[in-house]
Enzyme design. Sequence first.
Site, mmCIF file in Angstrom:
data_model
loop_
_atom_site.group_PDB
_atom_site.id
_atom_site.type_symbol
_atom_site.label_atom_id
_atom_site.label_comp_id
_atom_site.label_asym_id
_atom_site.label_seq_id
_atom_site.Cartn_x
_atom_site.Cartn_y
_atom_site.Cartn_z
ATOM 1 N N HIS A 1 -3.087 -17.741 -4.218
ATOM 2 C CA HIS A 1 -4.047 -16.979 -3.406
ATOM 3 C C HIS A 1 -5.259 -17.795 -2.971
ATOM 4 C CE1 HIS A 1 -5.781 -17.099 -7.330
ATOM 5 N NE2 HIS A 1 -6.908 -16.587 -6.876
ATOM 6 N N ASP A 2 -5.389 -19.019 -3.477
ATOM 7 C CA ASP A 2 -6.513 -19.877 -3.075
ATOM 8 C C ASP A 2 -6.071 -20.986 -2.123
ATOM 9 O OD1 ASP A 2 -8.314 -18.586 -4.783
ATOM 10 O OD2 ASP A 2 -7.945 -19.967 -6.435
ATOM 11 N N ASP B 1 -4.397 3.697 2.701
ATOM 12 C CA ASP B 1 -5.793 3.279 2.858
ATOM 13 C C ASP B 1 -5.909 1.796 3.252
ATOM 14 O OD1 ASP B 1 -5.144 2.038 0.502
ATOM 15 O OD2 ASP B 1 -6.802 2.872 -0.671
ATOM 16 N N GLU C 1 -5.916 -22.043 -15.370
ATOM 17 C CA GLU C 1 -6.291 -22.644 -14.092
ATOM 18 C C GLU C 1 -7.300 -23.731 -14.417
ATOM 19 O OE1 GLU C 1 -8.226 -21.720 -9.731
ATOM 20 O OE2 GLU C 1 -9.168 -21.009 -11.557
ATOM 21 N N ASP D 1 -8.631 -17.776 -15.456
ATOM 22 C CA ASP D 1 -9.371 -18.211 -14.280
ATOM 23 C C ASP D 1 -10.474 -19.216 -14.587
ATOM 24 O OD1 ASP D 1 -9.964 -17.497 -11.355
ATOM 25 O OD2 ASP D 1 -11.929 -17.239 -12.269
ATOM 26 N N ASN E 1 -0.714 4.593 -0.222
ATOM 27 C CA ASN E 1 -1.431 5.813 0.169
ATOM 28 C C ASN E 1 -2.135 5.695 1.518
ATOM 29 O OD1 ASN E 1 -3.467 4.113 -0.559
ATOM 30 N ND2 ASN E 1 -4.545 5.573 -1.875
ATOM 31 N N ASP F 1 -1.695 -1.318 -3.842
ATOM 32 C CA ASP F 1 -2.051 -0.591 -5.060
ATOM 33 C C ASP F 1 -0.971 -0.718 -6.131
ATOM 34 O OD1 ASP F 1 -0.147 1.317 -3.965
ATOM 35 O OD2 ASP F 1 -1.807 2.016 -2.694
ATOM 36 N N ASP G 1 -4.954 -11.348 -14.857
ATOM 37 C CA ASP G 1 -5.883 -12.434 -14.621
ATOM 38 C C ASP G 1 -7.054 -12.248 -15.581
ATOM 39 O OD1 ASP G 1 -7.148 -14.588 -13.089
ATOM 40 O OD2 ASP G 1 -5.869 -13.910 -11.454
ATOM 41 N N ASP H 1 0.862 -1.188 0.000
ATOM 42 C CA ASP H 1 0.000 0.000 0.000
ATOM 43 C C ASP H 1 0.898 1.238 0.000
ATOM 44 O OD1 ASP H 1 -2.047 1.837 0.323
ATOM 45 O OD2 ASP H 1 -2.140 1.559 2.505
HETATM 46 O O1 TEU Z 1 -10.634 -20.368 -8.637
HETATM 47 C C1 TEU Z 1 -11.394 -21.402 -9.198
HETATM 48 C C2 TEU Z 1 -11.596 -22.532 -8.316
HETATM 49 O O2 TEU Z 1 -11.921 -23.614 -8.771
HETATM 50 C C3 TEU Z 1 -11.466 -22.234 -6.862
HETATM 51 O O3 TEU Z 1 -12.656 -21.639 -6.513
HETATM 52 C C4 TEU Z 1 -11.235 -23.360 -5.960
HETATM 53 O O4 TEU Z 1 -12.191 -24.355 -6.167
HETATM 54 C C5 TEU Z 1 -11.368 -22.805 -4.550
HETATM 55 O O5 TEU Z 1 -10.470 -21.744 -4.423
HETATM 56 C C6 TEU Z 1 -11.131 -23.838 -3.510
HETATM 57 O O6 TEU Z 1 -9.770 -24.046 -3.280
HETATM 58 C C7 TEU Z 1 -10.586 -19.157 -9.290
HETATM 59 C C8 TEU Z 1 -9.812 -18.125 -8.492
HETATM 60 O O7 TEU Z 1 -8.487 -18.536 -8.343
HETATM 61 C C9 TEU Z 1 -10.496 -17.884 -7.180
HETATM 62 O O8 TEU Z 1 -9.790 -16.981 -6.386
HETATM 63 C C10 TEU Z 1 -11.876 -17.362 -7.490
HETATM 64 O O9 TEU Z 1 -12.576 -17.258 -6.283
HETATM 65 C C11 TEU Z 1 -12.636 -18.267 -8.440
HETATM 66 O O10 TEU Z 1 -11.871 -18.647 -9.564
HETATM 67 C C12 TEU Z 1 -13.835 -17.545 -8.988
HETATM 68 O O11 TEU Z 1 -13.430 -16.569 -9.890
HETATM 69 CA CA CA Z 2 -3.650 1.894 -1.284
#
Ligand code: TEU
Ligand code: CA
Length: 563
Positions: free
Chosen positions: A328-329, A25, A256, A199, A23, A29, A98, A21
């Site tokens: 991130h998942d 908030d 993905e 995605d 700024n 960013d 993405d 970040d």
């Molecule tokens: O993820 C697709 C997906 O299949 C995931 O939802 C997965 O099943 C879940 O994270 C359980 O581990 C993509 C993105 O990476 C995710 O961040 C999004 O939430 C999702 O698509 C919907 O766009």
């Molecule tokens: Ca910011």
Amino acid sequence: MKRKWWHDKVAYQIYPKSFQDTNGDGIGDLRGVISRLDYLKELGIDIIWLSPIYQSPFVDQGYDISDYYRIAEEFGTMEEFDELLEEAKKRDMHIVMDLVVNHCSDRHEWFQKALADPEGEYGRYFYIRPGKDGREPNNMRSYFGGSCWEKIPGTDKYYLHMFAKEQPDLNWENPTVREKIYEMINWWLDKGLAGFRIDAIINIKKDLSFPDYEPDGPDGLATCIKMVEAVQGVGDMLEDLKHRTFEKYDAFTVGEVFNMKDDELLEFVGDDGHFSTMFDFSAHMLGFGKHGWYDARPIEFKEWRDTLFASQKELIGKGFKANIIENHDEPRGASRYLPEHAVNEAGKKMLATTSILLRGLPFLYQGQEVGMTNCRRDDISEYDDINTIDQYQVALDAGYSKEEALGFCYENSRDNARTPMQWTDEVQAGFTTGTPWLSVNPNYRKINVAEQQKREDSVLNYYKKLIGLRKSDEYRETFTYGNFVPVYENVETVFGFLRESEAGDVRVLVAANFGTQPVTLQLPGQMDAALLSNMGNEGVREAEAADGMITLESCESIVLRLA
Ligand code: TEU
Ligand code: CA
């Protein structure tokens, strides 16, 4: 294999909201990303994948896009994005965005128009169906829980959403929708984008008869994955997409893809595959529970290793997968794949070694390079992620206590990876001068970039050496195109493999001891040089290996060149 510009690159995923970040908030960013380009360059990164930065209500953290042509205000402006492209280019780095086109946001203009007139032109941008016997059109359960169908107020019609109800699925059967998506993709590529991470793309093909499936949970619903697995024809859509967009730009794409049909791998990532590469989720899938996070399985070393080996062998000479230990998942790789005795710096370096030197494209996720870990929370209100909140409830419904349900979230929550990047040991980990949108992992005082930059033997400096080795003039060819051969498969605790150049003149052994006891191994050839040790004892191991044997301590990894 046809050689491509991305084959020898190393990629890094930025989750913009949590990166830097500038700024105050509390939200990362684009300025923050720009300010850290030199850091990433020094780490050895070539390709940066930005999780979604488009305009969005952020119900699913930007994976719900309300305008594909705008940058989210929270992140900055289009001018700043252009500046990022410029600055990356100056450093010979590539920006990948993405691409979220299975669905959009319910705030997108198209969907708003569809709601206003479900029978009209925009109604056909989505999957809108009448109810069946006063119920939803079929019994599919969405990825985030509950029915895949949401009723359109004031009508007897429902729209389809495979993710949250705020993420209506786009109708890929409608040629106009496809045209608009292609146009948008090309608009970004024209700007100088290097490509996309794509995605949830397997979901774009639906069975338009929307049959009921065999229920698989107490809610009487069936996971929508059943439709994905049964339906044919996604390949035709993906080919059309590729020809009309990526191919024309020689763009890099990483899919993905979950639940692909087994015999389709080469169609997805072969020489003329739908994508440049796709993530290897085989290890991740080992942990999947039948009903949710509450029955997720702990991942055992040997099974994990053997799964990765099998996955590696699938594409030799044919294509590349993208190797990850986290994103991130996912929970943090260090928390998930390392046995408890190895959740320390040696273990993290060992895990790095076995991941980065595999055959395929290495992807790092922000914070992995300093060994960030999962983050414990005392109450569900401390989580933000929509999936976590659903899974917490699923666990409660299955009869678990709050404490137990929180335990499952600690192990599996997507927010484990989404806590702010740990830059320093100062307030809020140097991520923001304000209040972060998601609270920092308290271990930032120990685990942070600034501390590790100063310390020669840190995880961060080890990653730099490792990436440096992979991309060095001498070994780039071998680590990129070289063969992958498992070794020591009968040794229970060792992750070992050879990378051999196509010409056969370079042979590199990678071996790591994930066990608690030392192991002594016979080398599969004569040792030439010790290239890298996670304990910093290349010299000692080199001298020792001269007799054809080597002993690895618990959590020790070594990279040797064989004669
Ligand atoms: O993820 C697709 C997906 O299949 C995931 O939802 C997965 O099943 C879940 O994270 C359980 O581990 C993509 C993105 O990476 C995710 O961040 C999004 O939430 C999702 O698509 C919907 O766009
Ligand atoms: Ca910011």
